[in-house]
Design an enzyme around this catalytic site. Structure first.
Site, PDB file in Angstrom:
ATOM      1  N   ALA A  93       0.087  13.259   2.164  1.00 14.82           N
ATOM      2  CA  ALA A  93      -0.618  12.648   1.029  1.00 14.82           C
ATOM      3  C   ALA A  93       0.089  11.340   0.701  1.00 14.82           C
ATOM      4  O   ALA A  93       1.286  11.187   0.972  1.00 14.82           O
ATOM      5  CB  ALA A  93      -0.573  13.591  -0.158  1.00 14.82           C
ATOM      6  N   GLY A 131       0.312  16.972   3.647  1.00 12.57           N
ATOM      7  CA  GLY A 131      -1.156  17.054   3.575  1.00 12.57           C
ATOM      8  C   GLY A 131      -1.823  16.782   4.914  1.00 12.57           C
ATOM      9  O   GLY A 131      -2.932  17.271   5.157  1.00 12.57           O
ATOM     10  N   GLU A 152      -1.667  19.989   6.648  1.00 17.82           N
ATOM     11  CA  GLU A 152      -2.613  20.886   5.968  1.00 17.82           C
ATOM     12  C   GLU A 152      -4.057  20.593   6.383  1.00 17.82           C
ATOM     13  O   GLU A 152      -4.877  21.508   6.479  1.00 17.82           O
ATOM     14  CB  GLU A 152      -2.429  20.770   4.449  1.00 17.82           C
ATOM     15  CG  GLU A 152      -1.098  21.386   4.007  1.00 17.82           C
ATOM     16  CD  GLU A 152      -0.757  21.104   2.557  1.00 17.82           C
ATOM     17  OE1 GLU A 152      -0.749  19.913   2.169  1.00 17.82           O
ATOM     18  OE2 GLU A 152      -0.506  22.055   1.806  1.00 17.82           O
ATOM     19  N   GLU A 159       7.352  18.115   1.759  1.00 16.06           N
ATOM     20  CA  GLU A 159       7.142  18.053   0.300  1.00 16.06           C
ATOM     21  C   GLU A 159       8.396  18.378  -0.503  1.00 16.06           C
ATOM     22  O   GLU A 159       8.650  17.786  -1.553  1.00 16.06           O
ATOM     23  CB  GLU A 159       6.006  19.007  -0.118  1.00 16.06           C
ATOM     24  CG  GLU A 159       4.617  18.548   0.283  1.00 16.06           C
ATOM     25  CD  GLU A 159       4.165  19.079   1.631  1.00 16.06           C
ATOM     26  OE1 GLU A 159       5.028  19.478   2.450  1.00 16.06           O
ATOM     27  OE2 GLU A 159       2.948  19.088   1.883  1.00 16.06           O
TER      28      GLU A 159
HETATM   29  N1  CAA Z   1       2.574   7.992   1.571  1.00 17.93           N
HETATM   30  C1  CAA Z   1       2.580   6.662   1.373  1.00 17.93           C
HETATM   31  N2  CAA Z   1       3.030   5.782   2.284  1.00 17.93           N
HETATM   32  C2  CAA Z   1       3.499   6.275   3.446  1.00 17.93           C
HETATM   33  C3  CAA Z   1       3.534   7.656   3.723  1.00 17.93           C
HETATM   34  C4  CAA Z   1       3.035   8.537   2.718  1.00 17.93           C
HETATM   35  N3  CAA Z   1       2.975   9.857   2.897  1.00 17.93           N
HETATM   36  N4  CAA Z   1       4.061   7.846   4.947  1.00 17.93           N
HETATM   37  C5  CAA Z   1       4.356   6.619   5.427  1.00 17.93           C
HETATM   38  N5  CAA Z   1       4.023   5.672   4.510  1.00 17.93           N
HETATM   39  C6  CAA Z   1       4.169   4.218   4.634  1.00 17.93           C
HETATM   40  C7  CAA Z   1       5.626   3.797   4.437  1.00 17.93           C
HETATM   41  O1  CAA Z   1       5.942   3.704   3.066  1.00 17.93           O
HETATM   42  C8  CAA Z   1       5.610   2.455   5.134  1.00 17.93           C
HETATM   43  O2  CAA Z   1       4.994   1.512   4.269  1.00 17.93           O
HETATM   44  P1  CAA Z   1       5.604   0.002   4.160  1.00 17.93           P
HETATM   45  O3  CAA Z   1       5.462  -0.571   5.544  1.00 17.93           O
HETATM   46  O4  CAA Z   1       4.754  -0.640   3.152  1.00 17.93           O
HETATM   47  O5  CAA Z   1       7.052   0.158   3.772  1.00 17.93           O
HETATM   48  C9  CAA Z   1       4.637   2.664   6.295  1.00 17.93           C
HETATM   49  O6  CAA Z   1       3.850   3.813   5.948  1.00 17.93           O
HETATM   50  C10 CAA Z   1       5.344   2.983   7.594  1.00 17.93           C
HETATM   51  O7  CAA Z   1       6.227   4.067   7.367  1.00 17.93           O
HETATM   52  P2  CAA Z   1       7.813   4.023   7.664  1.00 17.93           P
HETATM   53  O8  CAA Z   1       8.308   2.636   7.677  1.00 17.93           O
HETATM   54  O9  CAA Z   1       8.479   4.979   6.757  1.00 17.93           O
HETATM   55  O10 CAA Z   1       7.796   4.572   9.168  1.00 17.93           O
HETATM   56  P3  CAA Z   1       8.963   5.362   9.919  1.00 17.93           P
HETATM   57  O11 CAA Z   1       8.533   5.447  11.323  1.00 17.93           O
HETATM   58  O12 CAA Z   1      10.281   4.769   9.611  1.00 17.93           O
HETATM   59  O13 CAA Z   1       8.970   6.845   9.259  1.00 17.93           O
HETATM   60  C11 CAA Z   1       7.950   8.868   8.459  1.00 17.93           C
HETATM   61  C12 CAA Z   1       7.852   7.678   9.431  1.00 17.93           C
HETATM   62  C13 CAA Z   1       9.130   9.753   8.834  1.00 17.93           C
HETATM   63  C14 CAA Z   1       6.639   9.660   8.621  1.00 17.93           C
HETATM   64  C15 CAA Z   1       8.108   8.337   7.017  1.00 17.93           C
HETATM   65  O14 CAA Z   1       7.134   7.347   6.779  1.00 17.93           O
HETATM   66  C16 CAA Z   1       7.953   9.389   5.978  1.00 17.93           C
HETATM   67  O15 CAA Z   1       8.865  10.157   5.758  1.00 17.93           O
HETATM   68  N6  CAA Z   1       6.759   9.439   5.314  1.00 17.93           N
HETATM   69  C17 CAA Z   1       6.528  10.354   4.240  1.00 17.93           C
HETATM   70  C18 CAA Z   1       6.156  11.737   4.778  1.00 17.93           C
HETATM   71  C19 CAA Z   1       5.943  12.713   3.644  1.00 17.93           C
HETATM   72  O16 CAA Z   1       6.817  12.978   2.850  1.00 17.93           O
HETATM   73  N7  CAA Z   1       4.739  13.313   3.597  1.00 17.93           N
HETATM   74  C20 CAA Z   1       4.390  14.312   2.628  1.00 17.93           C
HETATM   75  C21 CAA Z   1       3.728  13.696   1.459  1.00 17.93           C
HETATM   76  S1  CAA Z   1       3.504  14.869   0.148  1.00 17.93           S
HETATM   77  C22 CAA Z   1       2.143  15.738   0.516  1.00 17.93           C
HETATM   78  O17 CAA Z   1       1.553  15.617   1.579  1.00 17.93           O
HETATM   79  C23 CAA Z   1       1.670  16.672  -0.599  1.00 17.93           C
HETATM   80  C24 CAA Z   1       0.601  17.657  -0.291  1.00 17.93           C
HETATM   81  O18 CAA Z   1       0.870  18.796  -0.055  1.00 17.93           O
HETATM   82  C25 CAA Z   1      -0.808  17.266  -0.340  1.00 17.93           C
END
Ligand code: CAA
Length: 257
Positions: free
Chosen positions: A64, A107, A110, A130
């Site tokens: 998400a 998400g 999911e 999460e």
């Molecule tokens: N939400 C918003 N932005 C996201 C994102 C997310 N879930 N995942 C990646 N992005 C964005 C990053 O912020 C980045 O944006 P900018 O270029 O503007 O800085 C861009 O996508 C590229 O990402 P990274 O530079 O971080 O890429 P990376 O290769 O270094 O890392 C990653 C990849 C490990 C997937 C890392 O992006 C990450 O940890 N993302 C978050 C994953 C996460 O926590 N997901 C769960 C969300 S909560 C959820 O899903 C709740 C639910 O149950 C519904």
């Protein structure tokens, strides 16, 4: 709503749904999930669509959108949840296939779990991060993952917030098939296209019967339900066609009647 970030293409009875937000690794914003919901309305009533395939280029979905959620209060979070849309994917009467490359996190995973069958690239990475954000899965993860891989394995994934390899996901039973990254989409498409040629009413009945059986407490009741649903297929022209084609040593041509 912003510009369209979800596409839907239909070919040979397969509907291909893709998230197109590469700069955010296809993270699921509120708008994207709303768009998926709108496209589902079309799929839900389209008799010609026999299979839904969900695939996005490079990354399935990195969860998400954290920016969208960060400042939510409880009421807003309750409105943010993706489950109403993901539940509709699970409830589609047709087979659904997820083809996962890159990240399928939170998400995003999911969304894949709401599908019936998962193909993954050998290089894909999956997990529930999460907990690292001070929350827990909220779009079916705590329900569908334990059903698929058992409570303890699901707890390990959800409690640790770690990311696992596609190989580990396959060992756990989280994904059905592993494919080389270069041929993942082709393999998933070929599989979906093959399903789209099967007897459509029998496919729908098989899915419905499996889902009904899983929801029943009694195995005897589930088997009884299966017998009833099985017999009902003998009302269809497809059953006559399938069996006649076998006896006449030719390929069946199903009409979905
Ligand atoms: N939400 C918003 N932005 C996201 C994102 C997310 N879930 N995942 C990646 N992005 C964005 C990053 O912020 C980045 O944006 P900018 O270029 O503007 O800085 C861009 O996508 C590229 O990402 P990274 O530079 O971080 O890429 P990376 O290769 O270094 O890392 C990653 C990849 C490990 C997937 C890392 O992006 C990450 O940890 N993302 C978050 C994953 C996460 O926590 N997901 C769960 C969300 S909560 C959820 O899903 C709740 C639910 O149950 C519904």
């Amino acid at each position: 709503m912003e510009r369209q970030e979800v596409s839907l293409k239909k070919e040979d009875g397969v509907a291909l749904l893709r998230i197109e937000r590469p700069k955010r690794l296809n993270a699921l914003s509120r708008d994207i999930v709303k768009q998926i919901g709108e496209l589902l309305e079309e799929i839900e009533v389209d008799e010609e669509t026999r299979v839904l395939l969900i695939h996005s280029e490079k990354h399935f979905a990195a969860g998400a959108d954290i920016q969208d959620m960060a400042e939510c209060n409880e009421q807003e979070a309750a409105e943010f949840v993706f489950s109403p849309v993901f539940d509709r994917i699970e409830a589609l009467p047709i087979p659904t296939v997820a083809a996962i490359e890159g990240y399928a996190l939170g998400g995003g995973l999911e969304l894949a779990l709401a599908c019936d069958i998962r193909f993954a690239a050998e290089t894909a990475k999956m997990g529930f991060p999460e907990i690292n954000l001070g929350i827990m899965p909220g779009a079916g993860g705590t329900v569908r993952a334990p059903k698929l891989i058992g409570a303890s394995a699901a707890m390990e994934l959800i409690f640790s917030g770690g990311t696992i390899s596609a190989q580990r996901a396959w060992e756990l039973g989280l994904v059905n098939r592993l494919e080389p990254e270069a041929s993942l989409f082709e393999a998933a498409w070929e599989f979906a296209a093959r399903l789209s040629k099967k007897a459509p009413l029998a496919l729908r009945m098989a899915k419905k019967t499996i889902q009904e059986g899983l929801a029943m407490d009694s195995e005897i009741a589930a088997v009884h339900n299966e017998s009833k649903n099985w017999a009902s297929l003998f009302r269809t022209e497809d059953q006559k066609e399938g069996m006649r084609a076998f006896l006449e040593k030719r390929s069946p041509v199903y009409q979905g009647k």
